[in-house]
Write an enzyme that holds these catalytic residues in place. Structure first.
Site, PDB file in Angstrom:
ATOM      1  N   ASP A 110       0.868  -1.173   0.000  1.00 29.50           N
ATOM      2  CA  ASP A 110       0.000   0.000   0.000  1.00 29.50           C
ATOM      3  C   ASP A 110       0.912   1.231   0.000  1.00 29.50           C
ATOM      4  OD1 ASP A 110      -2.625   1.193   0.378  1.00 29.50           O
ATOM      5  OD2 ASP A 110      -2.133   1.470   2.476  1.00 29.50           O
ATOM      6  N   ARG A 172     -10.389 -12.823   6.905  1.00 26.96           N
ATOM      7  CA  ARG A 172      -9.209 -13.480   6.329  1.00 26.96           C
ATOM      8  C   ARG A 172      -9.573 -14.802   5.668  1.00 26.96           C
ATOM      9  NH1 ARG A 172      -4.648 -10.774   8.235  1.00 26.96           N
ATOM     10  NH2 ARG A 172      -4.659 -10.073  10.393  1.00 26.96           N
TER      11      ARG A 172
HETATM   12  P1  IMP Z   1       1.918  -0.393   3.821  1.00 26.71           P
HETATM   13  O1  IMP Z   1       2.981  -0.286   4.864  1.00 26.71           O
HETATM   14  O2  IMP Z   1       1.052   0.849   3.787  1.00 26.71           O
HETATM   15  O3  IMP Z   1       2.408  -0.776   2.454  1.00 26.71           O
HETATM   16  O4  IMP Z   1       0.902  -1.447   4.377  1.00 26.71           O
HETATM   17  C1  IMP Z   1       0.877  -2.737   4.049  1.00 26.71           C
HETATM   18  C2  IMP Z   1      -0.006  -3.460   5.051  1.00 26.71           C
HETATM   19  O5  IMP Z   1      -1.226  -2.746   5.287  1.00 26.71           O
HETATM   20  C3  IMP Z   1      -0.433  -4.772   4.473  1.00 26.71           C
HETATM   21  O6  IMP Z   1       0.467  -5.790   4.847  1.00 26.71           O
HETATM   22  C4  IMP Z   1      -1.803  -4.966   5.064  1.00 26.71           C
HETATM   23  O7  IMP Z   1      -1.702  -5.584   6.321  1.00 26.71           O
HETATM   24  C5  IMP Z   1      -2.354  -3.591   5.262  1.00 26.71           C
HETATM   25  N1  IMP Z   1      -3.249  -3.176   4.166  1.00 26.71           N
HETATM   26  C6  IMP Z   1      -3.029  -2.204   3.245  1.00 26.71           C
HETATM   27  N2  IMP Z   1      -4.072  -2.091   2.395  1.00 26.71           N
HETATM   28  C7  IMP Z   1      -4.957  -3.040   2.774  1.00 26.71           C
HETATM   29  C8  IMP Z   1      -6.257  -3.442   2.263  1.00 26.71           C
HETATM   30  O8  IMP Z   1      -6.813  -2.915   1.270  1.00 26.71           O
HETATM   31  N3  IMP Z   1      -6.852  -4.455   2.922  1.00 26.71           N
HETATM   32  C9  IMP Z   1      -6.297  -5.084   4.003  1.00 26.71           C
HETATM   33  N4  IMP Z   1      -5.106  -4.749   4.510  1.00 26.71           N
HETATM   34  C10 IMP Z   1      -4.438  -3.734   3.896  1.00 26.71           C
END
Ligand code: IMP
Ligand code: MG
Length: 186
Positions: A110, A172
């Site tokens: 993300d 999940r």
């Molecule tokens: P980042 O550090 O923002 O890249 O976050 C990644 C983590 O955020 C992932 O491993 C997920 O646990 C959570 N995450 C981000 N987007 C989503 C989503 O659309 N659904 C569920 N979990 C998400």
């Protein structure tokens, strides 16, 4: 939607974003590509718990190479739908990874903050190579640059659940991936 699925699917927007069949077909392709790339390597596949667990068990069975498996659980502080980039290791790897060809397997990228932290952390342990494999990628949301080596699907900026991905630890166990109705988390 049949009645048997009422409980688990009730909080999703109507259309399934990615069906179990689409996911399985894509994982087969990813497995072939990874099989080729890891020829002759000393491979360790690392599952980032809990989100990647479902993807991990399906993907590793499509990779025709010797490998060892390890698991890491992390939590990133932040709200339930946004990560802050401050990552805490809840469960570390069992074995050292120095000299290994590491493939990190994640559910979704993300902002990129979680994986950029992890990448640096794992490289500092002396891995020979480190690649990132994610089932889903939301490139629109990237806040830090992060190179993703393998991805399953690019998805739009919406909060998705299922196939390992959760909202507040729920959903999940959905076999497909859907968009959570915003009123559930707003
Ligand atoms: P980042 O550090 O923002 O890249 O976050 C990644 C983590 O955020 C992932 O491993 C997920 O646990 C959570 N995450 C981000 N987007 C989503 C989503 O659309 N659904 C569920 N979990 C998400
Ligand atoms: Mg996760």
């Amino acid at each position: 939607m049949n009645n048997e699925n009422r409980m688990r699917y009730a909080d999703l927007k109507d259309e399934i974003l990615l069906t179990r069949e689409q996911i399985a077909a894509r994982i087969k392709e990813m497995g072939k590509e990874i099989t080729k790339d890891y020829e002759g390597k000393d491979m360790v596949a690392i599952c980032i718990l809990k989100g990647a667990a479902v993807f991990f068990v399906d993907l590793i069975r499509e990779i025709d190479q010797h490998m060892s498996l390890d698991f890491m659980a992390i939590s990133s502080y932040g709200s339930a739908t946004k990560s802050s980039g401050v990552v805490r290791i809840l469960k570390d790897l069992d074995k050292p990874i120095n000299g290994k060809d590491v493939l990190v397997i994640e559910d979704i990228v993300d902002s990129g903050m979680t994986l950029s932290f992890l990448k640096e952390n794992l490289m500092s342990r002396g891995a020979r190579s480190l690649k990132i494999c994610t089932l889903l990628d939301k490139p629109e949301r990237r806040r830090v640059p992060l190179h993703v080596d393998y991805f399953g699907f690019i998805i739009p900026d919406e909060f998705v659940v299922g196939y390992g991905l959760d909202y507040a630890e729920k959903y999940r166990n959905l076999p497909d991936i859907g968009v959570l109705r915003p009123e559930i988390y707003e």
